[in-house]
Design a protein around this motif. Structure first.
Motif, PDB file in Angstrom:
ATOM      1  N   ASN A 122       0.864  -1.177   0.000  1.00 24.37           N
ATOM      2  CA  ASN A 122       0.000   0.000   0.000  1.00 24.37           C
ATOM      3  C   ASN A 122       0.906   1.234   0.000  1.00 24.37           C
ATOM      4  O   ASN A 122       1.775   1.379   0.868  1.00 24.37           O
ATOM      5  N   ALA A 123       0.721   2.107  -0.949  1.00 23.68           N
ATOM      6  CA  ALA A 123       1.671   3.219  -1.140  1.00 23.68           C
ATOM      7  C   ALA A 123       1.607   4.257  -0.021  1.00 23.68           C
ATOM      8  O   ALA A 123       2.590   4.940   0.250  1.00 23.68           O
ATOM      9  N   LEU A 173      -0.172  15.709   8.860  1.00 13.26           N
ATOM     10  CA  LEU A 173      -0.910  15.186   7.709  1.00 13.26           C
ATOM     11  C   LEU A 173      -1.268  13.719   7.944  1.00 13.26           C
ATOM     12  O   LEU A 173      -2.390  13.286   7.683  1.00 13.26           O
ATOM     13  N   ALA A 174      -0.294  12.969   8.494  1.00  8.50           N
ATOM     14  CA  ALA A 174      -0.512  11.533   8.718  1.00  8.50           C
ATOM     15  C   ALA A 174      -1.697  11.297   9.654  1.00  8.50           C
ATOM     16  O   ALA A 174      -2.413  10.305   9.528  1.00  8.50           O
ATOM     17  N   GLN A 204      -7.647   6.648   5.096  1.00 11.04           N
ATOM     18  CA  GLN A 204      -6.962   5.487   4.516  1.00 11.04           C
ATOM     19  C   GLN A 204      -7.192   5.487   3.008  1.00 11.04           C
ATOM     20  O   GLN A 204      -8.316   5.375   2.531  1.00 11.04           O
ATOM     21  N   LEU A 205      -6.117   5.715   2.247  1.00  7.33           N
ATOM     22  CA  LEU A 205      -6.224   5.723   0.789  1.00  7.33           C
ATOM     23  C   LEU A 205      -5.541   4.459   0.281  1.00  7.33           C
ATOM     24  O   LEU A 205      -4.362   4.266   0.537  1.00  7.33           O
ATOM     25  N   ASP A 206      -6.257   3.601  -0.396  1.00 12.58           N
ATOM     26  CA  ASP A 206      -5.623   2.387  -0.908  1.00 12.58           C
ATOM     27  C   ASP A 206      -5.102   2.629  -2.307  1.00 12.58           C
ATOM     28  O   ASP A 206      -5.732   3.295  -3.120  1.00 12.58           O
ATOM     29  N   VAL A 245      -6.287  12.621  -3.359  1.00 15.46           N
ATOM     30  CA  VAL A 245      -5.235  13.543  -2.945  1.00 15.46           C
ATOM     31  C   VAL A 245      -5.505  14.017  -1.531  1.00 15.46           C
ATOM     32  O   VAL A 245      -6.652  14.287  -1.170  1.00 15.46           O
ATOM     33  N   CYS A 246      -4.465  14.094  -0.725  1.00 13.94           N
ATOM     34  CA  CYS A 246      -4.591  14.689   0.608  1.00 13.94           C
ATOM     35  C   CYS A 246      -3.372  15.578   0.829  1.00 13.94           C
ATOM     36  O   CYS A 246      -2.226  15.132   0.687  1.00 13.94           O
ATOM     37  N   LYS A 247      -3.595  16.872   1.148  1.00 12.62           N
ATOM     38  CA  LYS A 247      -2.463  17.790   1.316  1.00 12.62           C
ATOM     39  C   LYS A 247      -2.862  18.924   2.253  1.00 12.62           C
ATOM     40  O   LYS A 247      -4.048  19.218   2.410  1.00 12.62           O
ATOM     41  N   ASP A 248      -1.857  19.534   2.855  1.00 15.11           N
ATOM     42  CA  ASP A 248      -2.165  20.653   3.761  1.00 15.11           C
ATOM     43  C   ASP A 248      -0.870  21.369   4.151  1.00 15.11           C
ATOM     44  O   ASP A 248       0.218  20.855   3.907  1.00 15.11           O
TER      45      ASP A 248
END
Ligand code: M6R
Length: 593
Positions: A12-13, A53-54, A59-61, A43-46
């Motif tokens: 899982n990346a 961020l973590a 959970q993105l597969d 996409v998840c960013k901030d």
């Protein structure tokens, strides 16, 4: 400076990307983000740190993804400006390190063609250009898009459902870590060391298509082979090993890295560059660098002029580009720890274009400086993680000393003394490190002030500059390095009980004048902290605080004196509660002009 990472393989990346990004934290950043391909792109960013961020990322597969740490250049730090950036359809995501000089022209054109932009960044034109040129082949679209761009980049492109990453480099570093049916892409080696020590360094102009099973590289349209390199240092080398901060660890590594550099350098010296041959053919030498490396260059000037009697010009790389062309018959040394400092690279290109011989002194194997220069001398400091340069400065000095001493025609007796002293430096540095407690006590005093002067003369003038730079960057105390004789030409107006003066001494022809300068500072009420040799009795009468350093030949006094000042800066910053390894507004590698 921005960092890019990518992963494709059987895991899982998401956790891999977050871990790789965390390993790049030392580069400095203000925001971060990831994108994963799980059939469609997520996409998840901030703004803020990777650990933050973590905590919030859902959970993105996905078995492929990209990530980024951003250090703002175009547009303020914000969630919108953070990478990855997407095209209009949301199927192409890009992370980028570098600068696109013509992005405004490209953006206006793309907008006129119907593309809408949401960020202020230069990077956002890349996914839109790829979208524009996409005709079924992602790599062809990337080639066409990058063909429009003027500037520097390390990019990683992820497209929904493609099962590949397309990566390209021009002027910004990019490596591919090779695993077992998996690949890791990053701006720098420490990012991938948890997973593999097999690394491919891409070169400027390279474009690679990376799948879980393979890497195929082209350069300007033609297939090329880029060899794998095995990284000999481990992930532990890039960790804190029990020290509170990387800066302290790296300061303490100096006896070892001095030894390593001398051993490695001695074994390759003859084959690398013959300074004696340079001397026969040359009228002058030029040394170029920025920041701490510039201070090493200034010390190099003293050493070369004293031992080789060759006139040496030292220039700040960012200024050199504005000077007249007086380059004929010049040999140049470019000093850059990272090998990626944009201003230094620009000077190397300029010098090569003027047919000057250029030697790069760098700590990073495969760095841009090493590719551009005629010869490269590697320092052997291992990864330097803290933004503040410490051990890399020390090994730059070692290379300069050894380079000069290897070829100088000085009296054999004097040379033998110098070689003996050089070999004894690791132990002398160790003794300075042993004075950490005293230095930390003085640092508590310094930490209460907002302005500090560092003064030195001769070969210790650059040490004063370096001491001041170190203090200001990690402790945020305003500090100025001064040639001791210059203080009275204006800056005396600022001296008083609230402005400590750190005086750096050596027992050479500057010593008596330094004592006079210390008296002058004292007469104006300034507290004086002296860095002076063991056994120096005269200084005891004058200074309020003394850090003693072991006796060395004055030509090596910058080594022991600098270590004392590094510790002083470190403990002062710690006392003030500063984020020692990642000072505000700074980046480890400055890849923009
Ligand atoms: O990688 P370089 O040696 O070319 O970096 C030059 C400066 O940015 C660098 O020395 C900087 O001044 C230090 N990190 C400060 O401690």
């Amino acid at each position: 400076m921005c960092g890019v990472v990518g992963y494709i393989g059987g895991r899982n990346a998401q956790p891999v990307l977050l871990n790789c990004l965390a390993r790049l934290e030392y580069r400095g950043y203000d925001s971060c983000g990831i994108a994963l391909d799980g059939g469609s792109l997520r996409v998840c960013k901030d703004i803020g740190k990777i650990a933050e961020l973590a905590k919030v990322v859902p959970q993105l597969d996905g078995l492929a993804g990209i990530g980024h740490t951003r250090w703002a250049t175009h547009g303020a730090p914000s969630r919108i400006n953070a990478h990855p950036h997407l095209d209009c359809s949301g199927t192409i995501a890009v992370v980028h390190n570098g600068i696109i000089n013509n992005f405004q022209v490209l953006r206006r054109r793309l907008e006129a063609e119907g593309h809408s932009f949401i960020s202020e960044t230069d990077t956002e034109v890349i996914p839109h250009l790829i979208e524009k040129y996409y005709r079924g082949s992602l790599e062809e679209a990337v080639v066409a898009a990058l063909g429009e761009i003027k500037g520097s980049y390390a990019v990683i492109v992820l497209a929904a459902g493609e099962s590949k990453l397309v990566v390209a480099r021009n002027g910004s570093p990019l490596i591919i870590g090779v695993g077992d049916r998996e690949h890791f892409i990053a701006s720098d080696v420490p990012a991938v060391l948890d997973y593999t020590n097999r690394v491919i360094y891409l070169e400027d102009g390279d474009l690679a298509v990376v799948t879980s099973g393979g890497v195929s590289v082209t350069s300007r349209g033609a297939g090329v082979e880029r060899k794998e390199t095995r990284i000999l240092w481990s992930v532990e080398d890039a960790q804190k090993a029990g020290y509170e901060h990387f800066m302290l660890k790296e300061i303490h590594e100096q006896p070892k890295v001095i030894r390593d550099t001398l051993v490695n350098w001695v074994s390759v010296a003859d084959s690398v560059v013959d300074i004696a041959a340079m001397r026969r053919n040359l009228e002058s030498m030029l040394i170029l660098a920025c920041g701490t490396s510039y201070h090493a260059a200034l010390i190099g000037k003293y050493v070369i002029e004293e031992l080789l009697s060759i006139p040496v010009r030292v220039e700040i790389a960012s200024e050199f580009n504005y000077y007249g062309q007086t380059l004929a018959r010049t040999a140049a040394i470019a000093i850059t720890q990272s090998g990626e400092t944009a201003d230094t690279l620009k000077t190397i290109r300029k010098l090569r274009a003027a047919r000057c011989l250029v030697i790069a002194i760098t700590n990073v194997v495969g760095s841009s400086a090493s590719r551009l220069a005629d010869h490269t001398i590697y320092t052997w400091a291992g990864p330097e993680i803290s933004v503040a340069a410490t051990k890399s400065f020390m090994v730059q000095l070692m290379v300069l000393y050894w380079l000069v001493m290897s070829y100088s025609r000085i009296d054999p007796g004097r040379l033998a003394e110098l070689v003996m002293d050089l070999r004894g430096l690791p132990e002398k540095v160790q003794r300075v490190l042993g004075r950490g407690d005293v230095i930390s006590e003085y640092a508590s005093y310094l930490a209460q002030h907002e302005d500090v002067f560092f003064i030195g003369r001769g070969i210790n003038f650059p040490v004063a500059l370096e001491g001041a730079l170190k203090l200001k960057e990690v402790s945020y105390i305003h500090a100025e390095g001064y040639a001791a004789g210059e203080l009275k030409h204006g800056s005396f107006a600022l001296l008083g009980s609230g402005t400590p003066v750190v005086a750096i001494l050596a027992r050479d022809n500057t010593y008596e004048a330094m004592l006079s300068n210390i008296k002058e500072a004292k007469a104006r009420g300034a507290p004086v902290l002296a860095v002076a040799e063991e056994g120096d009795v005269a200084i005891r009468e004058l200074a309020d605080f003394i850090i003693t350093v072991p006796v060395v030949d004055a030509i090596f006094s910058p080594v022991v004196n600098t270590v004392a000042l590094q510790l002083l800066a470190y403990y002062t910053a710690r006392e003030r509660g500063c984020p020692v390894d990642t000072p505000r507004n700074l980046a480890k590698s400055v890849t923009v002009e």
